[in-house]
Design an enzyme around this catalytic site. Structure first.
Site, short mmCIF file in Angstrom:
data_model
loop_
_atom_site.label_atom_id
_atom_site.label_comp_id
_atom_site.label_asym_id
_atom_site.label_seq_id
_atom_site.Cartn_x
_atom_site.Cartn_y
_atom_site.Cartn_z
N LEU A 280 0.84 -1.20 0.00
CA LEU A 280 0.00 0.00 0.00
C LEU A 280 0.87 1.24 0.00
O LEU A 280 1.63 1.48 0.95
CB LEU A 280 -0.91 0.01 1.23
N GLN A 333 8.02 -4.85 -3.80
CA GLN A 333 7.33 -4.66 -5.07
C GLN A 333 8.07 -3.62 -5.90
O GLN A 333 8.36 -2.52 -5.42
CB GLN A 333 5.88 -4.21 -4.85
N CYS A 364 -0.83 -0.86 -11.08
CA CYS A 364 -0.96 0.52 -10.60
C CYS A 364 -1.74 1.36 -11.61
O CYS A 364 -1.36 1.42 -12.79
CB CYS A 364 0.42 1.13 -10.36
N LYS A 403 1.43 -8.75 -9.79
CA LYS A 403 0.11 -8.23 -9.39
C LYS A 403 -0.50 -7.51 -10.58
O LYS A 403 0.12 -6.60 -11.14
CB LYS A 403 0.22 -7.30 -8.19
N ASN A 465 -8.13 -10.29 -4.92
CA ASN A 465 -8.06 -9.04 -4.17
C ASN A 465 -9.24 -8.16 -4.56
O ASN A 465 -9.55 -8.02 -5.74
CB ASN A 465 -6.73 -8.34 -4.48
N GLY A 466 -9.91 -7.59 -3.55
CA GLY A 466 -10.99 -6.66 -3.82
C GLY A 466 -12.17 -6.81 -2.89
O GLY A 466 -12.77 -7.88 -2.80
N ASP A 467 -12.49 -5.73 -2.16
CA ASP A 467 -13.72 -5.62 -1.35
C ASP A 467 -13.77 -6.55 -0.14
O ASP A 467 -14.85 -6.90 0.33
CB ASP A 467 -14.97 -5.88 -2.21
N ARG A 489 -7.48 -2.15 1.13
CA ARG A 489 -8.20 -1.09 1.86
C ARG A 489 -8.85 -1.61 3.14
O ARG A 489 -8.96 -0.88 4.13
CB ARG A 489 -9.27 -0.46 0.97
#
Length: 618
Positions: A280, A333, A364, A403, A465-467, A489
């Protein structure tokens, strides 16, 4: 009540007794705010009196698209002061460390050498206890520490706790520091990249490295030798006296072949069923990763680092590679768009830092990276992407991971086409964010598509990845074919999410427990960035960035419908105590008040706005 809440889309459902209006919410917070003395400056006059409006796009009457684009990305126009600017007169490091030798720069040194002179301008101490001294037995910041009274003598000498110091002797808590000699060599371009140069020669003529069988390669080699011998004979040269090159590409095994690791001999990492804390930018710093490790994160990764900056020896970029001893499965990364820089950077890191894997950022979405061909741009430049992956794999002794996103355009997924190719290129892990570049963080992540891609990736592990904001979200994600889950997040909003997932429960965490988490972050920040004025303000700035995400959390006990969804914004509500209400505020002045509880009052002329407009205009 539930039906009334559902009328407004995108708003979380909260029990009726806790709901309030914006005016009453701020009136309640103001009533519990400590009053300032008459001689103190009025901070409220310096800060905006009202909370920023909820996030929305600014559009002219004609719907100008340029204004719409201007609202995206980083909040670059925000007022910003560097942490070292808060201290006008800084003490020379030779005095801080109490060296026996004089300052190397002598009279030309721009820092203060008189301790008494420095103490006359130094800001007041923030507390009677120093975390560094209590933990390690010594504070390396001496009299410049903002908690110096805990470890300085009346003669202004730094005190030691010898018993504690012995326990930490020879122990390296943070690894991957940039060596000064290596930095000098990088700046003068004296570092040799033999492995990278060897690979780059194979692609310098625009040809992909061919993968032939041993018999085909030997046959082709014999034909080349016969042709070259015939050509030499035609030119009148004696082929018998020609000396063979020291290294043959085909033939008997030599030392270079034995030493070089084959893919099956590289370091093996078991990624399966692990909880992966995403890299992050800004908020995924070392102190934050320590907090997440404490709550159960299995895999951690450093913030995105630009390969060109690493090759130039920039200390600020190398700081992103630092690894704490608690990070048992850690990677870095890299971001780049060319095979030469990425391969050289991979070889440089392989020789100089301790990591378990290296990740390529090809997801990104920000314009600065994408327009140069990096990040999501690599997904549309498959030839360069392949050269980067193969090149980095050829020089690394650790697994190489990638990623990606679903694609660049919103309704044009390309990940399913790339994944079978990446398997051939030799990646060890693929992480797929279930949104395209155009979506950014709008709309929901497409987990059906992630499931399809995970089947295409087998046997290479694929993380989704996500939510993910609750253990229920994680359970639904695990029902797909993914090998593991990456949390991004969700970890910023509630870092205890890892504990919830592992224990399969909703944690109705109290405001005092959340404040303790921030206190731990503060201590880790002082240890990492320093306990002097510069370190304190760096810690404060990173804490405020994090608080811009933490304020989105809604306590479980207040929810009408559990669990909270990541794309649902919280309405104005009263917490079960004052601190819970304060932590729910989306006003930057209230975030600063929380930081003052842990780090003391802010300096004069202090200003802060979140780095990302998504948080600045909530």
């Amino acid at each position: 009540m539930e039906s009334a809440v559902e009328v407004e889309r995108g708003v979380a459902a909260i029990k009726e007794q806790f709901l309030t209006t914006k005016e009453k919410f701020h009136e309640f917070l103001e009533s519990g705010r400590p009053h300032q003395s008459s001689d103190e400056p009025d901070k409220e006059s310096e800060e905006p009196s009202e909370e920023p409006e909820q996030k929305k796009m600014k559009l002219d009457s004609d719907g100008d698209k340029k204004d719409k684009k201007r609202m995206r990305g980083q909040n670059k126009s925000r007022p910003h002061m560097k942490p070292h600017s808060y201290e006008e007169r800084r003490l020379c490091s030779s005095i801080i460390q109490e060296r026996e030798t004089k300052c190397f720069y002598g009279d030309k040194c721009r820092f203060v050498h008189d301790v008494s002179e420095y103490m006359s301008t130094k800001a007041a101490d923030l507390g009677d206890r120093c975390y560094l001294f209590d933990t390690f037995g010594k504070c390396r910041y001496g009299v410049t520490c903002r908690f110096a009274k805990a470890h300085t003598s009346p003669e202004l000498k730094n005190l030691l706790n010898e018993e504690l110091c012995k326990g930490w002797a020879g122990r390296e808590t943070v690894r991957n520091n940039l060596d000064k000699e290596l930095q000098r060599q990088l700046r003068k371009k004296q570092v040799k990249f033999t492995g990278a140069e060897a690979y780059l020669k194979t692609i310098s003529r625009g040809k992909k490295p061919e993968h032939k069988s041993a018999e085909e390669s030997q046959h082709a080699s014999n034909e080349e030798e016969n042709q070259s011998g015939a050509g030499d004979a035609a030119n009148g040269q004696d082929t018998k006296n020609v000396v063979d090159p020291p290294v043959k590409t085909v033939g008997p095994i030599i030392d270079a072949d034995i030493v070089k690791l084959r893919p099956c001999e590289k370091k093996q990492v078991d990624f399966k069923d692990k909880l992966y804390l995403a890299p992050l930018t800004t908020c995924g710093n070392l102190p934050f990763r320590r907090v997440c490790k404490r709550f159960g994160a299995d895999i951690t990764c450093g913030e995105m680092a630009m390969c060109t900056n690493l090759l130039q020896g920039q200390a600020s970029e190398w700081a992103l590679l630092k690894r704490h001893e608690s990070e048992d499965l850690f990677g870095v990364q890299l971001e780049g768009c060319f095979p030469d820089t990425m391969t050289r950077c991979a070889e440089l890191l392989n020789q100089n830092i301790d990591v378990d894997f290296v990740d390529i950022n090809s997801g990104c979405p920000i314009d600065l990276v994408y327009k140069k061909g990096g990040g999501c741009g690599l997904m549309t430049r498959t030839s360069k992407f392949e050269q980067i992956v193969r090149g980095m794999n050829s020089v690394l002794d650790v697994p190489l991971t990638v990623k990606i996103r679903t694609g660049v355009q919103q309704n044009c997924n390309v990940a399913h086409k790339l994944i079978p190719e990446m398997k051939k290129w030799g990646v060890s892990l693929i992480t797929l964010h279930g949104r395209s570049r155009e979506q950014r963080y709008t709309k929901s992540a497409d987990w059906d598509y992630i499931d399809t891609c995970s089947q295409l990736a087998a046997p290479v592990p694929l993380f989704g990845n996500g939510d993910i904001l609750s253990y229920e979200d994680a359970m639904k994600a695990r029902e797909t074919g993914v090998s593991g889950i990456m949390v991004a997040r969700g970890a910023l909003i509630k870092p205890w999410l890892f504990t919830e997932i592992k224990e399969n429960r909703h944690w109705d965490i109290s405001s005092s427990e959340r404040l303790d988490i921030l206190r731990d972050f503060t201590n880790y920040g002082l240890e990492h960035w320093g306990s002097d004025t510069q370190g304190v303000e760096k810690t404060r700035n990173f804490m405020l960035e994090w608080l811009s995400f933490l304020c989105r959390y809604i306590p479980v006990g207040l929810l009408e419908r559990v669990p909270q969804k990541i794309n649902e914004r919280p309405p104005f509500y009263m917490g079960r105590d004052y601190m819970e209400s304060l932590m729910a505020s989306q006003h930057v002045g209230d975030w600063i008040q929380i930081s003052e509880m842990l780090l003391g009052p802010v300096p004069k002329n202090f200003s802060f706005l979140p780095k990302h407009k998504a948080n600045a205009y909530k």
